[in-house]
Write a protein that holds these residues in place. Structure first.
Motif, PDB file in Angstrom:
ATOM      1  N   GLN A  34     -14.100 -82.835  -6.258  1.00 41.17           N
ATOM      2  CA  GLN A  34     -12.755 -82.903  -6.823  1.00 41.17           C
ATOM      3  C   GLN A  34     -12.200 -84.231  -6.343  1.00 41.17           C
ATOM      4  N   PHE A  35     -12.437 -85.250  -7.130  1.00 40.47           N
ATOM      5  CA  PHE A  35     -12.062 -86.596  -6.724  1.00 40.47           C
ATOM      6  C   PHE A  35     -10.550 -86.746  -6.622  1.00 40.47           C
ATOM      7  N   ASP A  36      -9.798 -85.979  -7.421  1.00 39.74           N
ATOM      8  CA  ASP A  36      -8.342 -86.047  -7.316  1.00 39.74           C
ATOM      9  C   ASP A  36      -7.851 -85.492  -5.983  1.00 39.74           C
ATOM     10  N   LYS A  37      -8.634 -84.603  -5.371  1.00 38.89           N
ATOM     11  CA  LYS A  37      -8.294 -84.066  -4.046  1.00 38.89           C
ATOM     12  C   LYS A  37      -9.038 -84.808  -2.944  1.00 38.89           C
ATOM     13  N   TYR A 158     -13.822 -76.708 -10.936  1.00 40.89           N
ATOM     14  CA  TYR A 158     -14.149 -77.862 -11.760  1.00 40.89           C
ATOM     15  C   TYR A 158     -15.534 -78.368 -11.405  1.00 40.89           C
TER      16      TYR A 158
END
Length: 196
Positions: A34-37, A158
């Motif tokens: 989860q690159f956004d996290k 995801y």
């Protein structure tokens, strides 16, 4: 003398592997992210010989951008990949210590996750009280954990192709199953199913 001198660097581990197995190969892949996290899980497979069909050692590494110094944060995926490779090689060809010098150097300044952060390794907290459970046998504790852990569609996981889709067996099916599936089209490289 620093305590870090007792640990082999990841680069030295890889060099040692190349000397011991000159025709060996290493394959890495992103298992989840989860690159956004700011986190990623990388799998490393180490083969003694290039032609080997089955890896001689497999290991994983978890990388979190928050655990790296500011000047290294943009390379957290590469750092995690190197860590996974080093860990897998040390399964095949052990050294005096399992963690790398780089991993141990982070121990001094790695922040402690706050309660609001996702912590993949945290234990589940059972929120039901004894009165909610009544006199059910302890064997049903697994049901409580499963209830707490189940994901709703609003919390779907995801993969690298986006949000995963929850699928179930047919209601009249003899063997019941449920899992989160990658939405990538069939025939393409789909991510592994997350079975429930």
């Amino acid at each position: 003398m620093s305590f870090l001198e007792n640990y082999e660097t990841a680069n030295d581990t890889i060099i040692r592997f190349r000397k011991e197995h000159p025709t060996g190969r290493v394959v890495t892949s992103i298992q989840d992210a989860q690159f956004d996290k700011g986190w990623v899980i990388i799998k490393a497979e180490v083969y003694r010989e290039y032609e080997d069909l089955v890896p001689s050692a497999v290991d994983f590494a978890y990388g979190n951008v928050a655990t790296l110094p500011k000047n290294m944060q943009k390379w957290f995926v590469e750092d995690c990949s190197t860590s996974a490779i080093s860990r897998a090689i040390k399964l095949l060809s052990p050294s005096a210590s399992r963690p790398s010098r780089e991993d141990m150097a982070r121990v001094e300044y790695e922040p402690t996750p706050s309660q609001s952060e996702d912590d993949l390794w945290a234990t589940l907290t059972i929120t039901k009280t004894e009165s909610d459970i009544s006199a059910e046998p302890v064997g049903n504790m697994l049901t409580l954990v499963k209830e707490k852990a189940e994901l709703s569609p609003a919390q779907s996981p995801y993969c690298r192709h986006g949000e995963m889709q929850l699928k179930h067996s047919k209601p009249d099916s003899f063997k019941k199953w449920s899992g989160w599936f990658c939405k990538a089209p069939r025939g393409t490289e789909q991510c592994p199913v997350l079975w429930q």
